[in-house]
Design a protein around this motif. Structure first.
Motif, short mmCIF file in Angstrom:
data_model
loop_
_atom_site.label_atom_id
_atom_site.label_comp_id
_atom_site.label_asym_id
_atom_site.label_seq_id
_atom_site.Cartn_x
_atom_site.Cartn_y
_atom_site.Cartn_z
N PHE A 113 0.83 -1.19 0.00
CA PHE A 113 0.00 0.00 0.00
C PHE A 113 0.87 1.26 0.00
O PHE A 113 2.01 1.23 0.46
CB PHE A 113 -0.88 0.04 1.25
CG PHE A 113 -1.86 -1.09 1.36
CD1 PHE A 113 -3.10 -1.01 0.73
CD2 PHE A 113 -1.57 -2.22 2.10
CE1 PHE A 113 -4.01 -2.04 0.84
CE2 PHE A 113 -2.48 -3.25 2.21
CZ PHE A 113 -3.71 -3.17 1.58
N ARG A 114 0.32 2.37 -0.45
CA ARG A 114 0.99 3.66 -0.34
C ARG A 114 1.13 4.02 1.15
O ARG A 114 0.32 3.59 1.97
CB ARG A 114 0.17 4.74 -1.06
CG ARG A 114 0.01 4.46 -2.53
CD ARG A 114 -0.83 5.51 -3.26
NE ARG A 114 -2.08 5.89 -2.66
CZ ARG A 114 -3.22 5.22 -2.75
NH1 ARG A 114 -3.28 4.09 -3.40
NH2 ARG A 114 -4.33 5.66 -2.19
N PRO A 115 2.10 4.83 1.52
CA PRO A 115 2.31 5.16 2.94
C PRO A 115 1.35 6.25 3.43
O PRO A 115 0.68 6.91 2.63
CB PRO A 115 3.75 5.66 2.97
CG PRO A 115 3.94 6.25 1.62
CD PRO A 115 3.15 5.39 0.67
N PHE A 116 1.31 6.43 4.74
CA PHE A 116 0.66 7.59 5.35
C PHE A 116 1.77 8.36 6.06
O PHE A 116 2.89 7.88 6.23
CB PHE A 116 -0.45 7.17 6.33
CG PHE A 116 0.05 6.53 7.58
CD1 PHE A 116 0.31 7.28 8.71
CD2 PHE A 116 0.27 5.15 7.64
CE1 PHE A 116 0.79 6.68 9.87
CE2 PHE A 116 0.74 4.55 8.80
CZ PHE A 116 1.00 5.32 9.91
N PHE A 117 1.46 9.58 6.47
CA PHE A 117 2.44 10.45 7.11
C PHE A 117 1.88 10.93 8.44
O PHE A 117 0.68 11.19 8.55
CB PHE A 117 2.75 11.64 6.20
CG PHE A 117 3.16 11.22 4.82
CD1 PHE A 117 4.49 11.00 4.52
CD2 PHE A 117 2.21 11.02 3.84
CE1 PHE A 117 4.87 10.58 3.25
CE2 PHE A 117 2.57 10.60 2.57
CZ PHE A 117 3.90 10.38 2.26
N GLY A 126 6.99 11.01 10.72
CA GLY A 126 7.56 10.59 9.44
C GLY A 126 6.57 9.82 8.59
O GLY A 126 5.35 9.89 8.79
N GLN A 127 7.10 9.09 7.65
CA GLN A 127 6.33 8.28 6.70
C GLN A 127 6.31 6.84 7.19
O GLN A 127 7.34 6.30 7.58
CB GLN A 127 7.00 8.37 5.33
CG GLN A 127 6.44 7.45 4.29
CD GLN A 127 7.20 7.57 2.98
OE1 GLN A 127 7.44 8.66 2.51
NE2 GLN A 127 7.58 6.45 2.41
N TYR A 128 5.12 6.22 7.17
CA TYR A 128 4.98 4.85 7.63
C TYR A 128 4.15 4.04 6.64
O TYR A 128 3.26 4.59 5.98
CB TYR A 128 4.30 4.81 9.01
CG TYR A 128 5.19 5.35 10.10
CD1 TYR A 128 6.06 4.51 10.77
CD2 TYR A 128 5.20 6.70 10.43
CE1 TYR A 128 6.90 4.99 11.76
CE2 TYR A 128 6.03 7.20 11.41
CZ TYR A 128 6.88 6.33 12.07
OH TYR A 128 7.72 6.81 13.04
N PRO A 129 4.40 2.74 6.56
CA PRO A 129 3.61 1.91 5.65
C PRO A 129 2.18 1.76 6.16
O PRO A 129 1.96 1.52 7.35
CB PRO A 129 4.33 0.57 5.63
CG PRO A 129 5.16 0.55 6.87
CD PRO A 129 5.45 1.97 7.23
#
Length: 189
Positions: A113-117, A126-129
């Motif tokens: 999946f695209r990450p969330f922030f 930060g950015q996480y999966p």
């Protein structure tokens, strides 16, 4: 006495400031936040596995490119952006049935999946999966938890709604989607 009269406006102003800071969270506008949260829509950066039953050479792992398409053997580019995995299955099935394969059976599974922030008052912004079924609270947990200054009764989520990026306040149990930006505000006292 003169000193007390001079402090009176300052004390009144300080009292008003404290009252404004101690109010509860702003009105929650969660209807737009939760309306589409149960349905995962594909976007640029997602990786999917496409299985065409009985056709191993057409099956494989594919990435949705920057234009929102994935390139498949035989049928070429297929528009995927904004579709659910089931809708993409239907689109691939239709293209394959147009003179390539009789009665194709297709399955699409999201691999990555695209990450969330997450930003603000969390220990590791930060950015996480993204993981299916995430809430804002589980996103906070993934980022190391709240800082001691964090406001814990709501978060601010920036999400694309009807083609526009909008920031809304939401309770911690609000579902999170890929590409969301979650901001944990600071409490004042």
């Amino acid at each position: 006495m003169v000193f007390a009269k001079a402090l009176r406006p300052l004390v009144l102003l300080l009292g008003l400031a404290l009252a404004a800071c101690s109010q509860t969270a702003p009105p929650l506008e969660t209807s737009a936040m939760t309306a589409d949260a149960g349905v995962y829509r594909l976007g640029s950066g997602d990786n999917v596995r496409v299985i065409v039953f009985g056709q191993q050479q057409l099956s494989g792992e594919f990435s949705v490119d920057g234009s929102g398409r994935l390139a498949m053997p035989l049928i070429g580019e297929v528009e995927a952006k904004g579709l659910t995995p089931r809708e993409l299955e239907g689109r691939i099935t239709t293209k394959l049935a147009e003179g390539y394969i009789r009665d194709p059976k297709v399955n699409v599974e999201v691999l990555t999946f695209r990450p969330f922030f997450i930003i603000g008052e969390v220990n590791k912004p930060g950015q996480y999966p993204y993981q299916s079924g995430m809430t804002a609270l589980s996103a906070v947990a993934a980022s190391g938890g709240y800082t001691y200054r964090a406001r814990q009764d709501y978060v601010l989520i920036t999400r694309t709604i009807n083609g526009q990026r909008q920031e809304r306040s939401a309770p911690p149990e609000t579902p999170v989607l890929p590409e969301d930006v979650i901001r944990v505000p600071e409490r004042f006292f």
